[in-house]
Design a protein around this motif. Sequence first.
Motif, PDB file in Angstrom:
ATOM      1  N   CYS A 234      56.618  33.252  55.105  1.00  0.00           N
ATOM      2  CA  CYS A 234      55.336  33.385  54.410  1.00  0.00           C
ATOM      3  C   CYS A 234      54.528  32.096  54.585  1.00  0.00           C
ATOM      4  N   CYS A 235      53.229  32.230  54.787  1.00  0.00           N
ATOM      5  CA  CYS A 235      52.406  31.035  55.034  1.00  0.00           C
ATOM      6  C   CYS A 235      52.432  30.078  53.851  1.00  0.00           C
ATOM      7  N   GLY A 236      52.735  30.562  52.665  1.00  0.00           N
ATOM      8  CA  GLY A 236      52.839  29.683  51.498  1.00  0.00           C
ATOM      9  C   GLY A 236      51.594  29.643  50.633  1.00  0.00           C
ATOM     10  N   LEU A 237      50.536  30.296  51.058  1.00  0.00           N
ATOM     11  CA  LEU A 237      49.295  30.222  50.277  1.00  0.00           C
ATOM     12  C   LEU A 237      49.456  30.720  48.842  1.00  0.00           C
ATOM     13  N   PRO A 238      50.147  31.852  48.623  1.00  0.00           N
ATOM     14  CA  PRO A 238      50.276  32.294  47.225  1.00  0.00           C
ATOM     15  C   PRO A 238      50.988  31.262  46.342  1.00  0.00           C
ATOM     16  N   MET A 239      51.968  30.562  46.913  1.00  0.00           N
ATOM     17  CA  MET A 239      52.655  29.537  46.121  1.00  0.00           C
ATOM     18  C   MET A 239      51.713  28.378  45.853  1.00  0.00           C
ATOM     19  N   GLN A 240      50.949  28.020  46.873  1.00  0.00           N
ATOM     20  CA  GLN A 240      49.994  26.920  46.733  1.00  0.00           C
ATOM     21  C   GLN A 240      48.959  27.246  45.671  1.00  0.00           C
ATOM     22  N   SER A 241      48.460  28.494  45.682  1.00  0.00           N
ATOM     23  CA  SER A 241      47.422  28.864  44.715  1.00  0.00           C
ATOM     24  C   SER A 241      47.933  28.869  43.305  1.00  0.00           C
ATOM     25  N   ASN A 242      49.250  28.963  43.154  1.00  0.00           N
ATOM     26  CA  ASN A 242      49.822  28.972  41.824  1.00  0.00           C
ATOM     27  C   ASN A 242      50.421  27.630  41.448  1.00  0.00           C
ATOM     28  N   GLY A 243      50.073  26.621  42.207  1.00  0.00           N
ATOM     29  CA  GLY A 243      50.461  25.258  41.844  1.00  0.00           C
ATOM     30  C   GLY A 243      51.827  24.840  42.332  1.00  0.00           C
ATOM     31  N   GLU A 244      52.506  25.680  43.089  1.00  0.00           N
ATOM     32  CA  GLU A 244      53.857  25.305  43.546  1.00  0.00           C
ATOM     33  C   GLU A 244      53.786  24.662  44.929  1.00  0.00           C
ATOM     34  N   PHE A 245      53.284  23.435  44.926  1.00  0.00           N
ATOM     35  CA  PHE A 245      53.081  22.778  46.212  1.00  0.00           C
ATOM     36  C   PHE A 245      54.396  22.474  46.919  1.00  0.00           C
TER      37      PHE A 245
ATOM     38  N   VAL B 104      27.171  48.214  61.735  1.00  0.00           N
ATOM     39  CA  VAL B 104      27.888  47.493  60.684  1.00  0.00           C
ATOM     40  C   VAL B 104      26.923  47.179  59.551  1.00  0.00           C
ATOM     41  N   ASP B 105      27.270  47.656  58.367  1.00  0.00           N
ATOM     42  CA  ASP B 105      26.475  47.346  57.180  1.00  0.00           C
ATOM     43  C   ASP B 105      27.165  46.170  56.486  1.00  0.00           C
ATOM     44  N   HIS B 106      26.680  44.969  56.793  1.00  0.00           N
ATOM     45  CA  HIS B 106      27.337  43.781  56.233  1.00  0.00           C
ATOM     46  C   HIS B 106      26.909  43.609  54.785  1.00  0.00           C
ATOM     47  N   ILE B 107      27.825  43.849  53.876  1.00  0.00           N
ATOM     48  CA  ILE B 107      27.506  43.806  52.448  1.00  0.00           C
ATOM     49  C   ILE B 107      27.271  42.366  52.015  1.00  0.00           C
ATOM     50  N   GLN B 108      26.136  42.122  51.375  1.00  0.00           N
ATOM     51  CA  GLN B 108      25.824  40.752  50.947  1.00  0.00           C
ATOM     52  C   GLN B 108      26.446  40.497  49.570  1.00  0.00           C
ATOM     53  N   ALA B 109      27.733  40.357  49.557  1.00  0.00           N
ATOM     54  CA  ALA B 109      28.410  40.049  48.286  1.00  0.00           C
ATOM     55  C   ALA B 109      29.293  38.839  48.505  1.00  0.00           C
ATOM     56  N   GLU B 110      29.405  38.008  47.489  1.00  0.00           N
ATOM     57  CA  GLU B 110      30.155  36.769  47.674  1.00  0.00           C
ATOM     58  C   GLU B 110      31.660  37.009  47.723  1.00  0.00           C
ATOM     59  N   CYS B 111      32.176  37.807  46.814  1.00  0.00           N
ATOM     60  CA  CYS B 111      33.623  37.850  46.650  1.00  0.00           C
ATOM     61  C   CYS B 111      34.054  39.160  46.033  1.00  0.00           C
ATOM     62  N   CYS B 112      35.224  39.680  46.427  1.00  0.00           N
ATOM     63  CA  CYS B 112      35.686  40.949  45.870  1.00  0.00           C
ATOM     64  C   CYS B 112      36.391  40.751  44.540  1.00  0.00           C
ATOM     65  N   GLY B 113      36.737  39.524  44.225  1.00  0.00           N
ATOM     66  CA  GLY B 113      37.332  39.209  42.929  1.00  0.00           C
ATOM     67  C   GLY B 113      38.835  39.087  42.909  1.00  0.00           C
ATOM     68  N   ILE B 114      39.533  39.539  43.946  1.00  0.00           N
ATOM     69  CA  ILE B 114      40.982  39.478  43.881  1.00  0.00           C
ATOM     70  C   ILE B 114      41.475  38.045  44.102  1.00  0.00           C
TER      71      ILE B 114
ATOM     72  N   TYR C 114      44.910  35.848  42.063  1.00  0.00           N
ATOM     73  CA  TYR C 114      44.097  35.626  40.847  1.00  0.00           C
ATOM     74  C   TYR C 114      43.829  36.908  40.071  1.00  0.00           C
ATOM     75  N   GLY C 115      43.270  37.894  40.769  1.00  0.00           N
ATOM     76  CA  GLY C 115      42.840  39.118  40.085  1.00  0.00           C
ATOM     77  C   GLY C 115      43.978  39.987  39.583  1.00  0.00           C
ATOM     78  N   TYR C 116      45.212  39.640  39.935  1.00  0.00           N
ATOM     79  CA  TYR C 116      46.358  40.419  39.455  1.00  0.00           C
ATOM     80  C   TYR C 116      46.758  40.019  38.045  1.00  0.00           C
ATOM     81  N   LYS C 117      46.334  38.819  37.651  1.00  0.00           N
ATOM     82  CA  LYS C 117      46.827  38.284  36.379  1.00  0.00           C
ATOM     83  C   LYS C 117      46.087  38.902  35.211  1.00  0.00           C
ATOM     84  N   VAL C 118      46.824  39.197  34.184  1.00  0.00           N
ATOM     85  CA  VAL C 118      46.250  39.949  33.080  1.00  0.00           C
ATOM     86  C   VAL C 118      45.045  39.231  32.465  1.00  0.00           C
ATOM     87  N   GLU C 119      45.088  37.898  32.423  1.00  0.00           N
ATOM     88  CA  GLU C 119      43.971  37.177  31.796  1.00  0.00           C
ATOM     89  C   GLU C 119      42.788  37.015  32.731  1.00  0.00           C
ATOM     90  N   LYS C 120      42.969  37.376  34.005  1.00  0.00           N
ATOM     91  CA  LYS C 120      41.881  37.173  34.963  1.00  0.00           C
ATOM     92  C   LYS C 120      41.397  38.463  35.611  1.00  0.00           C
TER      93      LYS C 120
END
Lengths: 541, 425, 430
Positions: B220-231, B344-354, B358-364
Amino acid sequence: MNKSTEVLVIGGGVTGCGVLFDLAQRGFKAILVERGALSNATSGRFHGLLHSGGRYAVKDAEAAEECIIENRILRKIMPHCVEDTGGMFVSTPWDPPEHADVFMKSCHAVGIEAEEISVAEALRREPMLNPRIRRVFLVPDGSVETWEACKSLTESAAEYGAETLTYHQVIDLLTRNGKVTGAKVKNIITGEELTLEADLVVNAAGAWGGKLGRIAGCDVTVHAGKGTMVAMNFRMVNTVINRCGPAADGDIIVPVGSVAVIGTTSVNVPDPDSYPIEDWEVKKMMDQGEMMIPDFKKFRPLRAWAGVRPLYQEAAAGADLRKVTRKYALLDHATRDGVEGFVTITGGKWTTYRQMAEHTVDLVCQKLNTQRECQTATTVLKHGESGKLFKLGQRLENLETKQWRGQLICECEIVTRPQIEAHLAENHTNIINNLRRDLRVGMGPCQGGFCTYRVAGIMHENKKLSAGQVNKALGDFLQERWKGAQPILWGQHLRQFQLDEGIYMGLLGLDKLPTALSGQDTGRIAEVETEGYFEVEEAAS
Amino acid sequence: MSTDTVIDKVTHSIWNQVQYSADLCIKCNICTSHCPVTNVTDLFPGPKFVGPQAQRFRNPKDISVDASVDYCSGCGVCSMVCPHGVKVMEMNAKARYKLYQKKPIPLRNRLLGRSELLGMLGSPFAPIANFMMSVRPVRIITEKMMGIHRDAPMPVWSFETFRGWFKSVHSKSPNRKISPKRVAFYHGCSTNYYEPRVGKAAIAVLEHNGYEILLPDQVCCGLPMQSNGEFGAACKNAEKNIKSLVVYAKQGIPIVGTSTSCTLSLKSDYQHILDIDTEEARIVAANTYDICEFLLDLADAGELKTDFNPVDFTFPYHSPCQLRAHNMGLPAIDLMEMIPGVKVDHIQAECCGIAGTYGYKVEKYDIGMAVGKPLFDHIKASGSKIAVCDSETCRWQIAGATGAKMIHPVELLAKAYGLQDFYFN
Amino acid sequence: MTKYDTVVIGAGTAGLTTACHLAQSGQKVLVVAKGIGALLLASGSIDVLGFHPADSLTPVKNPAEKLDDFLADRPDHPYNLVGKETLKTGIDQFLQLVNQAGLDYQGDLNRNWMLPSGMGAVHPTCLAPASMVKGDLSTGESMLIVGFNELRDFFPALIAQNINEQKLGVEAGSISLEINIPIAGAMNATPIELAHAFEQDAFRNQVIKAIAAQAKSYDRVGFPAALGIKQHATAVAHLEKQLNRPVFEISSLPPSVPGRRLYEALKAALLKAGGRLIIGSQIVEGTIENGRITQIRMETASRLKAVIANHYVLATGGIFGGGIFADAEGMVTEPIFNLPVAADTNRHHWFEKKFISPTGQPVFNFGVKANSRLQPLNGDSQPVAENLYVAGAVIAGSEWTRGRTGEGIAVATAAAITAQITSQAAKSLR
C-alpha cells in the motif's frame, strides 16, 4: 493641579516600574510619571533576553552571578512574562576556541548550570543550526515579555496605593534651597499641567537620565548607545542562540513571542530621541544570522528597530562603547553633587531590574530615615498567580479550547475583539499603536494589513470617535508600521506591503480622505519608535 | 533548566521543509475562500488559520494544541490556489501528525488507514463481506463501535484480486505482450482488492500501444496511514515501495499507476510530507506517471494509437483533488476527447468530499456530503447514468450519492479500442 | 498533439482576459499559473483613470476627456504603449466578454462611476457590476448602509459618517444587524461566508425583515459586497423586490466576492471556448532560440514538464503578483525569462517617506519595458523574442494605486496583445 507624595519616580521603563512596586510594597506613597507608554523606550526595544549570565561568565563573574540569581527569581515572581526557551552557546568556526574552553568552568564558578552537549544533539534539538559549529553548551537563558512585566509591576504597585501616570512629560524639576522637591509635568494628551511635590525624586529615566540630572543641577553623563536589531517573521530556533565568544555585533538570536530577534549593534548617538537605522547595521544582522543559521537570509525579516542603551560613566567615554561599564550605578546626588532629594538609578540590564530597584529603594529608605525590608524577591506579581510560564502556543490554545471567544481581529497574532474592546475601555488614547504594544495587534506578518481597518472600525463604534479621528488613527498607525519596515523591505515582505497598500488605497481609498492625511509626520507625542526588545549589554574588555 | 522533549525525526522536519513556505503567507485568504470544507462547516477555521497562521505558534518542544487541524480534509485546493507558494496542505498534514503524537490514535483511524489489511481481510470472503456491509444493522453497529458512518460508501470487495489475476491468468496468457517497451504497473489497494477491472483496462490499453507490463513487488502506498497521522507506519511502507520501484526506475522503466492518490504519494508526499529525502525517493518520483498522463505524453509524441471506435456520449467528468495536485493539468480530458463522439462535461466542483478516509468518519461524513453536494447535484441534473473520475474513493463517494455508474478514464479508452467493455453493461 | 496556439502565464485580470479573447477567436489556449491572481482581492471593478494628477482629491469625472492630459503627463505609463484607441477597444471588449459570461457590468470610457469604498471614500471606476453601480454617489440619492455584527470587515457607521462628512450631496444612514451568519462561526466570517448566506432565501428574508422599516426612509440600500456568488442575480432581485428600492454592494477587505464572481465568469468563458486552465503549477523557465521562445517548463509534482506554443503571454503581475522580484541587495528581476527590468537598484530610492503617498511608492512601478506591440525589450530596446508578450502589472510603470489605472492596463494590454497575436496567426496561415 497639585499632587503631593513621598517618592516621585521619573521613567516608566522596567527599572522605574520595579522601583515603584518596591516602594509601594514597602509602604511608601509613590507616583510614577512616564512621558510615553510604559516600556516604550529602552525596555521595549531590547531583544527580550532573560540572561542566564552566560554572556558575562568568562569576563565579568560578578555580573554573571547577578544575572543567574535574578533569572531564578524572575521565573518565580513573573512566570507569565518568562518563556523557558533555554539557551545555547555555540562555538562556530569564527569564534575563539579559548572562550569555549573556559566557558563551562566560568559558569559553574558563579552557579550557572551549564552543560556541554554534542553537536549532533544540538542539531537534533535545533535543526536549523549551522552544522559547522564545533561545541555547544546549554544554559538557562529565557526570553521575557517586557510589556506584560511593566503592566504587572504597576498594577501590583497600584494594589498598594501607588499611582502611575503615563503620557506625562517632565517639564521642569522643582527645587528649593538646593533640594529637589518635585516636578512639573504636562499631560501630553490633554495638555493639562500638574505640579507633583515629593520628598524624594528618583531619576529612572534611562538614556535620558543625564538630561534630567542636568535639570537638577547635577553632572550626570549617560551615553546613548544605539543598538539595532531585526525581528524575523518565523521562529527558526526556539532556544536562545549565543555565539560563544567575546561580545560582538549580531551575536545573539532570541526567540521571543512569535518572532526570532537577531541583535545587535553598538553605536554612540548624540540624541536618544532621534537615531537612524543604517543599512550596514541591517546587513550585518543578516550576515551574522547566517553564521548561526545557514538559511537565515532566506527567511523573511519582519521589522527593524533600534533602541538606546543607557551607558553611564563617571569619566568621558572612549570610542568603544562596549568598554563603558554596563554595571548599573546608583547615585545619591546629595553626597555627589550637593543636591538633596534626588537620586539616580541608571545603566544596568533588564534582567537585573529588580535588584537595581531593591538597592534604589534601600537608599530611599536610608534617606527618608526608615528601615523597611524588601520583599520583591518572593512576591508573585499580578497575573502571575498561576505559576505557569509563558508558552508560544498559548494564544492558539486559548482559541482552540474556546477560552477566548469572539471575533478574531488580528489573525496574525491572535487577538480577539473582546480583548481590544477591554483595552479601549481602560485606556484613553486614540493611538492604535498602544493596542499594538499591549496586545500585539499589527505585529505579525501582515503588519496591520487587515487588522488596522478592523481596529479602526471598532474604535469608531466603541469610543464614539468621529470618522475624521478614526481616519487619522488609521493613517498614523499605517505610517508607523511603514517606518519600521523600510530598512528590511524586500522579497516577500515587499509583496505584503504592496497588498497592504492595495487594500488601504486601492480598495478603501484612505489616501482620498483628507482627515487621514493630517499628522502623517507623526508628532513626537511619545510615539518615538516604540516596539521590540533591546538587550542592555555588558562591555567586554 | 529547560528540559527538552525528544524531537523525533519527523516532527523536526516541520521546521526544515515547510517552515520556509509558511514565511511566504501574506494573509490574502485566497486559500480560505476556496477551501471546500470551510465553506460548509464552522468546525474548520480554514487553511490559512490552521496552516501558516497557526504554524507561527507551534513550538516543537510543546504539545500540539490545535485540534481543529484534524478537520482539514487534505484535498490540497489551498496549496493549488495560493499565489505565493505556501504549502498549506502539506503543513496541515504534518501538524496533524504532531497532534496525534500526543493523543492516542483511535482504532478507527488505524483501521481506515490500513487499506491493504482491510482488502486482504475482505477479499477472500467477498460475497459474504459485501453482503454484511450492505446490511443496515451491521452498518449501525460498525458506526457505533468503530465510528465509520453507516451511510459511508463502502467499496465492494472483489473476490479475484488484480494481482491474483495478473499472476495466474494474465502472465500465462499467450496474448500477453512482450516488448522492449515496458512499464512497471503500480496498482494500489483499490485496484487490487476492489476494482481489478480498472487495472485490467489499463493493461489492455498499454499493451494495445505496444507496452509490456511488469508487476513489481509493492505494498500500500501508505497515504491512508499518513492522512490519519501514522507517519511511522506510512514511512515503513514508503521505504518498501521505494526499494522495489527504484530498480525499475533506474533502468528507465516508467512506473505507471491508475490511482491518482497513490501516484501522488510516490511523486510528492514521500519527500515533502514524510520527509524521505533520499536519492532513491527522488528517482522513483521522477519516473512515476499517472496512466492518463503517460498516455497523453504518448499522444503528444505521436505514439498513441488512435484506432478508436466512436462513442457518442457526453460524459460528466470530475477531476479529483489529488489529480489536480499533480500540477500537470487534466490529461484525461484531452485523452477522452480524442475518441470520436465523446464530449467531456468537466464539472466545475472543487471536491467530492470523501478526501480519502475523511468522509468515512462519523464526525465528518456530513461535512463530506455537504462539500460534495454541488458535484452530486450537477451529475443528477445531467441525467447521465455514467460519470468519469480518475480517483477510486471519489468514484465510490459519487456513486453512493448519485447512483451513477463510475468509471476510470482508461476504461473509456479500453472500450473505444474495443478491448474491454464497461463493467456494468 | 498538445501544442497550443497561445500559452498565457498568470491567472489575473490581464492573463484571463487575454486568454478569453484568444480562445473565443478560435485559438487553442492554455492558462497556467502558480495560483490565482489579485483579482480575487480587488474590488471587482475596472479602474481606468481615477485621479489626475495622482495626488488630487477630486476624482476624474470623464476619463476620455482627461486621457490626453494623462498620456502627456505620464510618458512612463503603459497606456502610452497602447494608445487611446486600443484602451477604448480593451474596455469595450472586456465589457462584452463579461456580459456574455453572465455578469452585468456597466460603464464606458466617458464617465466614471463614483462608488463608495469600505471607508466611505469615493472610488472612481469605469466599469463595474450593476450591483455596485447602483451605489454611485453622484446621483445624490440617500442610502442606508447595512452591516452585520458578525462581519468584522465592514463598518457601516464609519462608512456613512465619512460619506456625510465629505458633503457629497448624499445622505447616508447605517445599521448593523445582529443576525447569525450560517457556517461562519463567530470568529471567522469573511465576505465569502456572507455571500453563501445571501444565497439562501431564509437568510435574505431575515435581513429584509430586520431593515424594512428603516429602509423606507432612504432611496437605496447598500450592503457589503457579498450578495451571493453563483446566485448573485437572484439574491439582488429578491432583495430589491421586497425592499422596493435599488440595492447595491460596497467593496471591502479581501477576499473579494465581486472579484470571485469575475474570476469564475472569466474561467467559465475560457473553458467554454475550449481553453485549458492549470492552477497551481509554476512556470520556472523558458528557452529562447533564434529570437523565439521555443518552450517553457512547468513545475509538476515531481518533474519539469515542457509546454509548447506558438505565442507566449507573460501576465504574472508586478511585485505583488510575483512577476517581479526585488531582493535584499537591490536586484530586481523577472524570474521566468530573466527579462530586463526597469528598476533602481538603490534601495533608498524605492520608497517615499509616507506610506499614504499619492504618487505611490517608486518600487511598485518597476517592471518590464515593452514596445507598442507589447513585446518585452532587451537592453538594446529590441524585442527579447518575437513571440513573447507582456500584459498587465508586469509592465514597467503600472501600479495598482497611483491614479487608479490598474485594471485599465490589464484590459487594454489584453486587447492589444489579442490583436497582435491574431494578426500574427493570420499571417502565418497565408
